[in-house]
Design a protein around this motif. Structure first.
Motif, PDB file in Angstrom:
ATOM      1  N   ASP B 247       0.852  -1.186   0.000  1.00 31.01           N
ATOM      2  CA  ASP B 247       0.000   0.000   0.000  1.00 31.01           C
ATOM      3  C   ASP B 247       0.888   1.237   0.000  1.00 31.01           C
ATOM      4  OD1 ASP B 247      -2.682   1.297   0.388  1.00 31.01           O
ATOM      5  OD2 ASP B 247      -1.642   2.059   2.155  1.00 31.01           O
ATOM      6  N   ASP B 249       0.327   4.319   0.641  1.00 33.63           N
ATOM      7  CA  ASP B 249       0.181   5.289   1.731  1.00 33.63           C
ATOM      8  C   ASP B 249       0.748   4.781   3.060  1.00 33.63           C
ATOM      9  OD1 ASP B 249      -0.980   7.265   0.172  1.00 33.63           O
ATOM     10  OD2 ASP B 249      -2.964   6.370   0.372  1.00 33.63           O
ATOM     11  N   SER B 250       0.321   3.591   3.459  1.00 32.64           N
ATOM     12  CA  SER B 250       0.743   3.091   4.775  1.00 32.64           C
ATOM     13  C   SER B 250       2.087   2.380   4.718  1.00 32.64           C
ATOM     14  CB  SER B 250      -0.301   2.117   5.321  1.00 32.64           C
ATOM     15  OG  SER B 250      -0.300   0.934   4.526  1.00 32.64           O
ATOM     16  N   ARG B 296       4.715   3.260   7.843  1.00 29.15           N
ATOM     17  CA  ARG B 296       4.545   4.412   8.714  1.00 29.15           C
ATOM     18  C   ARG B 296       4.513   3.939  10.175  1.00 29.15           C
ATOM     19  NH1 ARG B 296       5.111   5.160   4.407  1.00 29.15           N
ATOM     20  NH2 ARG B 296       3.992   6.342   2.833  1.00 29.15           N
TER      21      ARG B 296
END
Lengths: 466, 466
Positions: B247, B249-250, B296
């Motif tokens: 992913d 974003d994460s 993250r």
């Protein structure tokens, strides 16, 4: 036709001398004139010298002309006192040969291979693209001069050596030699017939934008066990960027403005194509595929003849040898290209791609671009006497009415000839879709070569009388 | 310590004989024992023979032992009548050297290069991973035997030749030779210190799953002008598949079940790491990066020491040479790897990846997989006297308290030694993060080599007395 010109003695001579024509083509094919690879620069010059000598032997005023890159071959036949003037274009350079291991014989050791049905094919790099095609024209000139002393019309020739590597020097050369090269119409022999021996003149060509893109992340290759996850992986980044160029569902290219100005073909053109063009199954079946992969709503042939594309032509990063290496590389790169149709501006498409890549770059990463090619699509007008005359001559040779078609390929010379010399082009070629051009085991049918020579004899006669 | 063993004469001998120790290491480094490349099979055997001869010269009972792949070197020192028994492990094989053009000197022509600060580094493929590290132990044995006649404890040695190429033959070899190789503890020299000369023993290691994935589309390479859009492009397909594993974003891996069983480190461990581990800036800065790229919520060092990863280690497809070639290739391939932490099963992760790829394959396309590696993560227990004794010995040598750390790398031998011999391992190494292992210009600091030898003299003495 204005005259009842008797070409039969010339055509007979073509048949009678086919073996020596083939010997000369093989000599040409033995020269590994790969223009994209600097190591072959000397071979490119050898190919130019060889061709110049052949044209001079036929009686043309031929010369090898310098450019900032590989040289041009220019020749003029002034044996015809009058009649129209044609400019023939071809290229003596060829594509690289890798992957070499997939060739069944050495790419620069041409072979005449017998097919199961008794016909034969010429196998070598350049057999079809474009040395075989160039030599159909040269041998037609030879037969006409030998049999009739003069040509039926005025002929000039320009053969370049950088068609497969960007061709950056052609346009300036045409511009610088405008007075010498300007003629009534250009004849370009770098295209295909339809399957089954249906002769074709290509009247729509796509343009092209090529880009070399390299993503840099860390300052050196890293151990993926130590830096994996924590350090940006340029291959993964490039995968994400390239995968985002096209919408997976619709097959459409997502760059902003990509389809601006692009128009669907007229309904009547689509209908004509449907009548003559191969079906999806016939087009894709021979290469092991069954389902068109690109834009929804277009047949495979429509995608090729009238729709713009995005392709990844090559990609490399990290360790790609035997076994496994847990490297996290410092860089990854890809070669991508867009085929353009009428209405698209290559400079705008290139800028849209670069903007897209830059917008997806995270911190710490940089990108380098290198431009390759950059040409508009071109459409050949169908008015005037040359096109119908040439179609009739081809129909007479092949025993099947000749048709006009689109081409997915990009032949920048068409727009460059228009721009520099103000001339239209007739694209007449005898290649077949299964010639494996740019691939291992490239071939040119002996029939393409033989009847290609005969076709040019007839076309030159027809253009002289048109 | 139980005895007041005087190691100073041995340490003095190490200092006095450093030059000849270095000469021997250079001989070892000159053998291009690249285990992943079949062309170097003979060199792997030469490296095994060389090492066997060196161990025999010191007085060990040494032999080269056959496996289905590259041979093992096994040796025993029985000069100590009593005391604990240690099994030392290392590997004589090295990584491939490409890209060769980035090396400043030939990878198998070792050089001692002076640094700006007056220290020196040994530059060669394998200088750090693992020939330099192996020789710290061998030279320690040599000095101990030369000075004292006997070793302070019983030592067995197994040095493999396939650590960099999957190591498939180690586990069966350990199992088949269980009685001969079983000892009290294994000593493994294939890890790093912390920056700034802080000695470390690695107590947590990640496992690894490697996969070679190749996507096939058309039955041959195609011309992108003719087939572009209409025929599936395997590079674009592979880009899309690989980009979908994580992913964006994460930063989390999206394979179903990937994080099942994965636990965050205890708060106290995280706090300890925060105290001793480099900051994101210190970890990433030396390789030209500033921002962690992965999950993250974790520091760069936490991502390396305790989080599982997905990495693309290599990818290739189409034309990647000079210039441009408008090919639409028949296939594209990538090498990918996952580093695993405690709780993850390599077989399940491999299956999840393969299922993910297959689920994204459109019609007409096929995929081939080849497995590389496949090991569980391992955690070394901290009870018992060996760990504190070794930490104390290292602290005495380096003048700084030694610490326990995690490692992002995968050293399958740890779990294999546990599985085959029921033994725990102490991972003691003197490499540094900037050693460029697996990269061009690999180096091993002369200090690492010199004080590494001295460290083993102290550690063996401490273990004998523990």
């Amino acid at each position: 036709m204005k005259s009842g010109r008797d070409l039969n003695p010339v055509l007979d001579r073509v048949d009678r001398t086919l073996e020596s024509s083939l010997d000369r083509l093989f000599d040409f094919l033995r020269i590994p004139s790969i223009s994209a690879q600097p190591a072959h620069a000397g071979d490119c010059r050898r190919a130019a010298d060889w061709l110049c000598a052949e044209l001079a032997a036929i009686g043309l005023d031929a010369s090898v002309r310098e450019t900032p890159g590989h040289p041009m071959v220019v020749a003029h036949d002034r044996s015809a006192a009058e009649g129209p003037h044609v400019l023939f274009y071809g290229h003596y350079d060829v594509q690289p040969v890798d992957p070499l291991e997939l060739w069944h014989s050495a790419p620069f050791d041409p072979k005449l291979v017998r097919n199961d049905d008794g016909t034969a094919r010429i196998v070598a790099r350049g057999a079809s693209d474009d040395k075989g095609q160039v030599m159909t024209f040269v041998e037609a000139l030879r037969a006409l001069r030998a049999e009739q002393g003069t040509l039926p019309l005025r002929v000039s020739i320009v053969i370049e050596g950088e068609e497969e590597s960007g061709g950056a020097n052609l346009l300036p050369f045409l511009q610088a030699n405008r007075d010498e090269l300007r003629a009534d119409v250009a004849l370009i022999c770098d295209t295909s017939m339809l399957e089954g021996g249906v002769p074709a003149i290509t009247t729509a060509l796509r343009g092209m934008v090529g880009e070399d893109v390299t993503i840099h992340c860390a300052s050196r290759d890293l151990h993926s066990g130590i830096y994996g996850n924590a350090a940006r992986n340029p291959i993964e980044l490039l995968c994400g960027i390239l995968a985002s160029v096209r919408d997976a569902d619709s097959g459409r290219v997502l760059l902003p403005g990509f389809y601006d100005g692009v128009q669907d073909p007229l309904a009547e053109v689509r209908a004509q194509w449907q009548a003559i063009a191969p079906s999806d199954a016939d087009f894709l079946g021979p290469v092991g595929l069954s389902v068109p992969a690109g834009e929804r709503g277009y047949s495979a042939i429509e995608q090729t003849w009238c729709r713009p594309t995005f392709e990844i032509n090559g990609m490399t990063g990290g360790y790609t040898g035997d076994g496994f290496k847990t490297v996290l590389p410092a860089q990854a790169s890809a070669k991508v290209s867009f085929r353009l149709v009428a209405g698209q501006d290559p400079a705008r498409i290139r800028a849209a791609f670069r903007d897209h890549v830059r917008a997806m770059l995270p911190a710490d990463c940089t990108v380098e671009f290198a431009a390759h090619g950059g040409s508009f699509a071109s459409v050949v007008p169908s008015d005037g006497p040359a096109l119908p005359a040439a179609l009739a001559a081809l129909g007479a040779e092949w025993g099947h009415p000749a048709v006009t078609v689109g081409s997915g390929g990009s032949i920048p010379v068409v727009s460059e000839v228009k721009q520099a010399l103000g001339m239209d082009s007739l694209l007449i070629g005898f290649a077949l879709e299964d010639d494996r051009i740019h691939s291992p085991n490239e071939k040119y049918d002996l029939t393409s070569f033989h009847r290609g020579i005969r076709s040019w004899v007839r076309v030159l006669g027809a253009l002289a009388d048109a």
